[in-house]
Motif scaffolding. Structure first.
Motif, short mmCIF file in Angstrom:
data_model
loop_
_atom_site.label_atom_id
_atom_site.label_comp_id
_atom_site.label_asym_id
_atom_site.label_seq_id
_atom_site.Cartn_x
_atom_site.Cartn_y
_atom_site.Cartn_z
N HIS A 139 0.83 -1.21 0.00
CA HIS A 139 0.00 0.00 0.00
C HIS A 139 0.86 1.25 0.00
O HIS A 139 0.62 2.21 -0.74
CB HIS A 139 -0.92 -0.03 1.21
N HIS A 140 1.89 1.25 0.84
CA HIS A 140 2.78 2.42 0.95
C HIS A 140 3.50 2.69 -0.37
O HIS A 140 3.57 3.84 -0.82
CB HIS A 140 3.80 2.19 2.06
N VAL A 141 4.03 1.65 -0.98
CA VAL A 141 4.75 1.81 -2.25
C VAL A 141 3.82 2.38 -3.33
O VAL A 141 4.18 3.31 -4.06
CB VAL A 141 5.37 0.48 -2.71
N LEU A 315 5.33 -1.34 -11.53
CA LEU A 315 6.22 -0.33 -10.97
C LEU A 315 7.67 -0.69 -11.22
O LEU A 315 8.03 -1.87 -11.27
CB LEU A 315 5.98 -0.18 -9.47
N SER A 316 8.53 0.32 -11.35
CA SER A 316 9.96 0.09 -11.62
C SER A 316 10.71 -0.19 -10.32
O SER A 316 10.28 0.23 -9.23
CB SER A 316 10.57 1.31 -12.29
N PRO A 317 11.85 -0.87 -10.38
CA PRO A 317 12.64 -1.12 -9.17
C PRO A 317 13.03 0.15 -8.43
O PRO A 317 13.03 0.17 -7.20
CB PRO A 317 13.88 -1.86 -9.71
N LYS A 318 13.37 1.21 -9.15
CA LYS A 318 13.79 2.45 -8.50
C LYS A 318 12.64 3.10 -7.73
O LYS A 318 12.83 3.64 -6.63
CB LYS A 318 14.34 3.43 -9.54
N VAL A 319 11.44 3.07 -8.29
CA VAL A 319 10.27 3.63 -7.60
C VAL A 319 10.01 2.84 -6.31
O VAL A 319 9.74 3.42 -5.25
CB VAL A 319 9.04 3.60 -8.52
N ILE A 320 10.11 1.52 -6.39
CA ILE A 320 9.88 0.68 -5.22
C ILE A 320 10.95 0.93 -4.16
O ILE A 320 10.65 1.07 -2.97
CB ILE A 320 9.87 -0.80 -5.63
#
Length: 465
Positions: A139-141, A315-320
């Motif tokens: 949820h937070h991500v 979602l991309s790894p950097k966003v996560i």
């Protein structure tokens, strides 16, 4: 609110009038059903009556004449160790039995979804330990990524209390075995299985029944993507059942015990580093060691599960990774509540069984360990690998002395109360040590729930700082 469809003009019974029961009653009424309600607690019945629900004793003979369905709250047994009398009456009368989760999945969506450019999706998380943190982390991500996201189920709001999701919206659900076992409809887009350890065995007639309740989310739910923790035999077996070939990337395997290889999709964490592989090539990596909201191997497993779920949503790894760093963690789950004079104080009151307590013990070193309470089946032998990190145990609970006797080879002091345990642990603690509440037991011998126990620990620590 998600109005319940399919019962317009029909009589539907609701058994259990806590949060989920009242929520189900309101949603049924919003969908046109006539709701009859019952709870053994007179105060709960009075509250329901004030909301205009018809009160009817569902345990009486003939109670289910002209009733279309019975909706049961999670805490009420429907099969083991024996069915509630009202549930037995419904089954004898041939009345279908469901819960709010089943109503949610059966009612979510409809003709109005045709206007969405991107259909809303549901991520459902289950497992023995870590499902709350994993759900909250997903949820937070998603929130940090700017998505329209809601958190519900066994955490946050009741599933039928949420707003209908908008275009591209995501609903994240934490689901317990009580919820997945009974729901007549289970259709998540992404389903997550964190791990399995013995729990609620009386309710499910053993470990096999407990696993079967969890497995329903995947076997009957038919998710587009399944994120499966494979560090226990049950998860490994289920991943094998769901995948049609070694490279089937509809199944994302996760682990914190070994590197995962092969042509499929996998996410694993070793020595504090998370890695994602797909078709034999690394797709992303995150250093988890400095993320304060995710300490220890058990939280690294939660991170792997959340990462995989969010990657499956695009979602991309950097966003996560950015969102992981701003995650504060959940109350009562490896929650750092204070640091003073080199001593760290950690509240993990949610560690109500041996497996979750062991994970907490392995996450810290030089521990002054506050433990004890209403002990569950199976004894404490499973804690042994984590006891090497324990300097001394301070045991609470009505049966503190018997609990302490099982901690063979570990210095233990029978304290009985939280007040005494905190006072003694703080008096003994030296710089570089951690005072950890991880009870390895339920709270009901002294507290209403694990939250109240954790709050008492926090209050006792802060009163002495």
């Amino acid at each position: 609110m998600i109005p319940v469809t399919g019962y317009d003009g029909q009589r539907v019974a609701v058994l259990g009038l806590g949060r989920s029961g009242l929520s189900a009653g309101r949603a049924l009424r919003a969908g046109g059903a006539h709701v009859l309600a019952w709870d053994d607690n007179p105060e709960a019945r009075d509250m329901a009556a004030e909301e205009g629900f018809e009160i009817k004793d569902l345990s009486r003979d003939g109670a289910f004449d002209d009733i279309a369905c019975l909706i049961v709250s999670p805490g009420i047994p429907h099969l083991y160790p024996q069915p509630n009398k009202a549930v037995a009456n419904a089954l004898q009368a041939g009345v279908p039995v469901d819960n709010d989760i089943g109503l949610f999945f059966a009612s979510l969506g409809g003709a109005d979804w045709a206007v969405h450019d991107v259909a809303p999706r549901v991520v459902a998380v289950t497992g023995s330990n870590g499902k709350s943190t994993t759900s909250a982390l997903i949820h937070h991500v998603l929130h940090e990524a700017g998505k329209d996201v809601q958190l519900a189920g066994n955490i946050g709001r009741g599933v039928l209390d949420i707003d209908p999701p908008g275009d591209g919206g995501v609903v994240v659900l934490e689901l317990s075995s009580y919820q997945t076992e009974l729901a007549r409809a289970l259709t998540p887009d992404v389903a997550v299985f964190t791990n399995l350890s013995p729990d609620h065995l009386d309710r499910h007639a053993g470990l096999g029944g407990y696993f079967a309740a969890k497995r329903r989310l995947f076997a009957e739910g038919g998710p587009d993507r399944a994120v499966i923790g494979i560090d226990e035999p049950e998860g490994l077996f289920m991943a094998g059942q769901l995948a049609t070939a070694p490279g089937d990337d509809r199944v994302i395997r996760i682990s914190v015990e070994r590197k995962l290889a092969g042509p499929g999709w996998s996410v694993f964490a070793r020595k504090g580093f998370l890695s994602e592989y797909r078709k034999g090539k690394q797709q992303g990596a995150i250093d988890l060691r400095d993320i304060k909201g995710l300490p220890g191997q058990h939280n690294h497993q939660n991170a792997c599960a959340a990462y995989a779920a969010c990657r499956s949503l695009g979602l991309s790894p950097k966003v996560i990774e950015r969102a992981f760093h701003s995650f504060a963690g959940l109350p009562h789950r490896s929650q750092v509540i204070a640091e003073k004079d080199g001593v760290t104080f950690v509240n993990d009151s949610k560690a109500t069984n041996v497996d979750s307590a062991l994970k907490a013990l392995n996450a810290f070193a030089n521990i002054r360990w506050i433990c004890g309470g209403l002990q569950k089946e199976g004894g404490l032998a499973g804690l042994e690998p984590g006891l090497r990190n324990v300097l001394k145990a301070y045991v609470i609970g009505r049966d503190a002395a018997q609990f302490a006797l099982q901690l063979t080879g570990t210095e233990a002091e029978t304290c009985t109360t939280m007040q005494t345990a905190v006072a003694r642990a703080m008096a003994d603690a030296q710089p570089g040590e951690t005072v950890l509440l991880a009870p390895a037991a339920a709270s009901f011998d002294q507290y209403d729930n694990f939250e109240k126990r954790g709050e008492d620990f926090i209050a006792q620590v802060r009163a002495r700082l």
